[in-house]
Design a protein around this motif. Structure first.
Motif, PDB file in Angstrom:
ATOM      1  N   SER A 147       1.433  47.975  45.386  1.00  0.00           N
ATOM      2  CA  SER A 147       0.964  48.840  46.473  1.00  0.00           C
ATOM      3  C   SER A 147       2.037  49.134  47.517  1.00  0.00           C
ATOM      4  CB  SER A 147      -0.270  48.253  47.168  1.00  0.00           C
ATOM      5  OG  SER A 147      -1.309  48.111  46.229  1.00  0.00           O
ATOM      6  N   PHE A 148       3.298  48.802  47.220  1.00  0.00           N
ATOM      7  CA  PHE A 148       4.387  49.115  48.140  1.00  0.00           C
ATOM      8  C   PHE A 148       5.509  49.821  47.378  1.00  0.00           C
ATOM      9  CE2 PHE A 148       8.133  47.443  50.772  1.00  0.00           C
ATOM     10  CZ  PHE A 148       8.072  48.496  51.672  1.00  0.00           C
ATOM     11  N   VAL A 149       6.364  49.070  46.660  1.00  0.00           N
ATOM     12  CA  VAL A 149       7.491  49.673  45.949  1.00  0.00           C
ATOM     13  C   VAL A 149       7.851  48.877  44.699  1.00  0.00           C
ATOM     14  CG1 VAL A 149       8.543  50.579  48.074  1.00  0.00           C
ATOM     15  CG2 VAL A 149       9.297  48.362  47.186  1.00  0.00           C
ATOM     16  N   ILE A 150       8.567  49.557  43.778  1.00  0.00           N
ATOM     17  CA  ILE A 150       9.384  48.851  42.791  1.00  0.00           C
ATOM     18  C   ILE A 150      10.813  49.258  43.122  1.00  0.00           C
ATOM     19  CG2 ILE A 150       7.644  48.662  40.974  1.00  0.00           C
ATOM     20  CD1 ILE A 150       9.135  50.997  39.536  1.00  0.00           C
ATOM     21  N   GLN A 151      11.753  48.324  42.967  1.00  0.00           N
ATOM     22  CA  GLN A 151      13.131  48.586  43.364  1.00  0.00           C
ATOM     23  C   GLN A 151      14.091  48.271  42.235  1.00  0.00           C
ATOM     24  OE1 GLN A 151      14.225  46.972  47.163  1.00  0.00           O
ATOM     25  NE2 GLN A 151      16.414  47.222  46.814  1.00  0.00           N
ATOM     26  N   GLY A 152      15.052  49.138  42.044  1.00  0.00           N
ATOM     27  CA  GLY A 152      16.093  48.950  41.050  1.00  0.00           C
ATOM     28  C   GLY A 152      17.419  49.429  41.603  1.00  0.00           C
ATOM     29  N   GLY A 153      18.414  49.384  40.749  1.00  0.00           N
ATOM     30  CA  GLY A 153      19.724  49.847  41.184  1.00  0.00           C
ATOM     31  C   GLY A 153      20.828  49.287  40.337  1.00  0.00           C
ATOM     32  N   LEU A 154      21.882  48.847  40.982  1.00  0.00           N
ATOM     33  CA  LEU A 154      23.094  48.406  40.296  1.00  0.00           C
ATOM     34  C   LEU A 154      23.110  46.901  40.037  1.00  0.00           C
ATOM     35  CD1 LEU A 154      25.611  50.678  42.232  1.00  0.00           C
ATOM     36  CD2 LEU A 154      24.785  50.960  39.881  1.00  0.00           C
ATOM     37  N   ARG A 155      21.963  46.277  40.074  1.00  0.00           N
ATOM     38  CA  ARG A 155      21.844  44.842  39.794  1.00  0.00           C
ATOM     39  C   ARG A 155      21.580  44.648  38.305  1.00  0.00           C
ATOM     40  NH1 ARG A 155      18.717  40.592  43.444  1.00  0.00           N
ATOM     41  NH2 ARG A 155      19.524  42.101  44.908  1.00  0.00           N
TER      42      ARG A 155
ATOM     43  N   LEU B 205      22.772  58.782  56.079  1.00  0.00           N
ATOM     44  CA  LEU B 205      21.334  59.006  56.123  1.00  0.00           C
ATOM     45  C   LEU B 205      21.046  60.502  56.048  1.00  0.00           C
ATOM     46  CD1 LEU B 205      18.470  57.784  56.590  1.00  0.00           C
ATOM     47  CD2 LEU B 205      18.840  58.216  59.020  1.00  0.00           C
ATOM     48  N   GLU B 206      20.104  60.873  55.182  1.00  0.00           N
ATOM     49  CA  GLU B 206      19.656  62.257  55.064  1.00  0.00           C
ATOM     50  C   GLU B 206      18.125  62.259  55.142  1.00  0.00           C
ATOM     51  OE1 GLU B 206      22.516  64.712  52.202  1.00  0.00           O
ATOM     52  OE2 GLU B 206      21.672  62.953  51.186  1.00  0.00           O
ATOM     53  N   TYR B 207      17.608  61.858  56.277  1.00  0.00           N
ATOM     54  CA  TYR B 207      16.154  61.782  56.407  1.00  0.00           C
ATOM     55  C   TYR B 207      15.585  63.193  56.500  1.00  0.00           C
ATOM     56  CZ  TYR B 207      11.465  60.713  57.805  1.00  0.00           C
ATOM     57  OH  TYR B 207      10.101  60.643  57.834  1.00  0.00           O
ATOM     58  N   GLY B 208      14.626  63.481  55.610  1.00  0.00           N
ATOM     59  CA  GLY B 208      14.029  64.804  55.620  1.00  0.00           C
ATOM     60  C   GLY B 208      12.603  64.813  55.104  1.00  0.00           C
ATOM     61  N   LEU B 209      12.325  63.968  54.117  1.00  0.00           N
ATOM     62  CA  LEU B 209      10.992  63.921  53.513  1.00  0.00           C
ATOM     63  C   LEU B 209      10.344  62.579  53.812  1.00  0.00           C
ATOM     64  CD1 LEU B 209      11.817  65.437  50.008  1.00  0.00           C
ATOM     65  CD2 LEU B 209      10.768  66.599  51.969  1.00  0.00           C
ATOM     66  N   LYS B 210       9.032  62.592  53.930  1.00  0.00           N
ATOM     67  CA  LYS B 210       8.293  61.361  54.193  1.00  0.00           C
ATOM     68  C   LYS B 210       8.212  60.506  52.927  1.00  0.00           C
ATOM     69  CE  LYS B 210       5.757  62.956  58.142  1.00  0.00           C
ATOM     70  NZ  LYS B 210       6.434  62.180  59.153  1.00  0.00           N
ATOM     71  N   ASN B 211       8.070  59.214  53.130  1.00  0.00           N
ATOM     72  CA  ASN B 211       7.967  58.240  52.042  1.00  0.00           C
ATOM     73  C   ASN B 211       6.529  58.145  51.568  1.00  0.00           C
ATOM     74  OD1 ASN B 211      10.685  56.596  51.656  1.00  0.00           O
ATOM     75  ND2 ASN B 211      10.502  57.226  53.799  1.00  0.00           N
ATOM     76  N   THR B 212       6.123  59.134  50.792  1.00  0.00           N
ATOM     77  CA  THR B 212       4.766  59.185  50.257  1.00  0.00           C
ATOM     78  C   THR B 212       4.753  58.619  48.841  1.00  0.00           C
ATOM     79  OG1 THR B 212       5.137  61.439  49.489  1.00  0.00           O
ATOM     80  CG2 THR B 212       4.126  61.177  51.673  1.00  0.00           C
ATOM     81  N   ARG B 213       3.561  58.350  48.347  1.00  0.00           N
ATOM     82  CA  ARG B 213       3.410  57.825  46.988  1.00  0.00           C
ATOM     83  C   ARG B 213       4.143  58.729  45.997  1.00  0.00           C
ATOM     84  NH1 ARG B 213       0.613  54.900  43.272  1.00  0.00           N
ATOM     85  NH2 ARG B 213      -0.098  56.027  41.425  1.00  0.00           N
TER      86      ARG B 213
ATOM     87  N   ASN C 128       8.212  54.614  45.806  1.00  0.00           N
ATOM     88  CA  ASN C 128       7.082  54.306  46.689  1.00  0.00           C
ATOM     89  C   ASN C 128       5.783  54.341  45.892  1.00  0.00           C
ATOM     90  OD1 ASN C 128       8.091  54.023  49.512  1.00  0.00           O
ATOM     91  ND2 ASN C 128       8.956  56.037  49.072  1.00  0.00           N
ATOM     92  N   LEU C 129       5.035  53.239  45.931  1.00  0.00           N
ATOM     93  CA  LEU C 129       3.767  53.145  45.214  1.00  0.00           C
ATOM     94  C   LEU C 129       2.584  53.523  46.096  1.00  0.00           C
ATOM     95  CD1 LEU C 129       4.416  49.789  43.331  1.00  0.00           C
ATOM     96  CD2 LEU C 129       4.766  52.130  42.489  1.00  0.00           C
ATOM     97  N   SER C 130       2.847  53.715  47.376  1.00  0.00           N
ATOM     98  CA  SER C 130       1.828  54.115  48.352  1.00  0.00           C
ATOM     99  C   SER C 130       2.494  55.032  49.373  1.00  0.00           C
ATOM    100  CB  SER C 130       1.278  52.893  49.103  1.00  0.00           C
ATOM    101  OG  SER C 130       0.617  52.020  48.244  1.00  0.00           O
ATOM    102  N   ASN C 131       1.694  55.598  50.260  1.00  0.00           N
ATOM    103  CA  ASN C 131       2.256  56.316  51.393  1.00  0.00           C
ATOM    104  C   ASN C 131       2.778  55.263  52.366  1.00  0.00           C
ATOM    105  OD1 ASN C 131       1.436  58.715  50.254  1.00  0.00           O
ATOM    106  ND2 ASN C 131      -0.447  58.820  51.447  1.00  0.00           N
TER     107      ASN C 131
END
Length: 188
Positions: free
Chosen positions: A74-82, A98-106, A127-130
């Motif tokens: 209900s929050f996030v899954i995270q991945g990357g260079l690990r 930082l390029e903030y422009g869009l909201k962190n919605t589901r 993002n798994l939720s808003n």
């Protein structure tokens, strides 16, 4: 499937560059896992430098063999260079502004960062939720928000499945007992 790149869509991109990327077949990123695929559409008009950097990392194969390692239902899954063993690969593209422009919605895909708003590298999360707590709420540090660079267009069920895998607590985060190895490719 290919690992092509059109790097000029980064900083200084023209307003119509995202249309050219679509025509060139590089508007969608596929994160391939053993649990299924997650298809992400780049948001070049909102985060051109981030989209360019992710395309470059994919073109270089930097994410191949890395993993999704964090899963917060209900929050996030995270991945990357690990890597699955815990080693974090250096990010060859460096830090991103930082390029903030869009909201962190589901269903949005966001670049992880530290308190420094210009500290994002190659770590990302779905993002798994808003998640309004990740949006801009102030004028410094964490309150500046997080850069959304993509939107999941298929595979949210896969992201949800990954979020429910067995995990343990580590430094206040829910880390997967068995990280999910990924391969990332650009598609039309």
């Amino acid at each position: 499937q290919r690992r092509g790149s059109w790097a000029s869509a980064g900083a200084g991109a023209r307003p119509w560059d995202h249309l050219l990327l679509r025509l060139l077949g590089m508007s969608t990123l596929v994160v391939k896992t053993t649990h299924g695929d997650v298809r992400i559409e780049f948001q070049d008009s909102s985060a051109p430098a981030h989209c360019s950097a992710v395309r470059e990392l994919v073109r270089q194969g930097a994410y191949d063999g890395c993993c999704i390692y964090r899963a917060e239902p209900s929050f996030v899954i995270q991945g990357g260079l690990r890597e699955p063993g815990g080693h974090v690969r250096p990010c060859p593209t460096g830090k991103l502004p930082l390029e903030y422009g869009l909201k962190n919605t589901r269903g949005t895909v966001t670049m992880a960062r530290w308190d420094d708003p210009n500290s994002a590298t190659g770590e990302w999360f779905v993002n798994l939720s808003n998640n309004e707590n990740l949006d801009r709420t102030g004028d410094s540090g964490w309150a500046l928000g997080f850069t959304v660079w993509g939107v999941v267009v298929a595979g949210m069920d896969v992201a949800e499945k990954i979020s429910g895998l067995p995990a343990h607590s580590q430094s206040g985060m829910r880390m997967l007992d068995t990280p999910v190895t990924i391969t990332m490719v650009l598609e039309d």
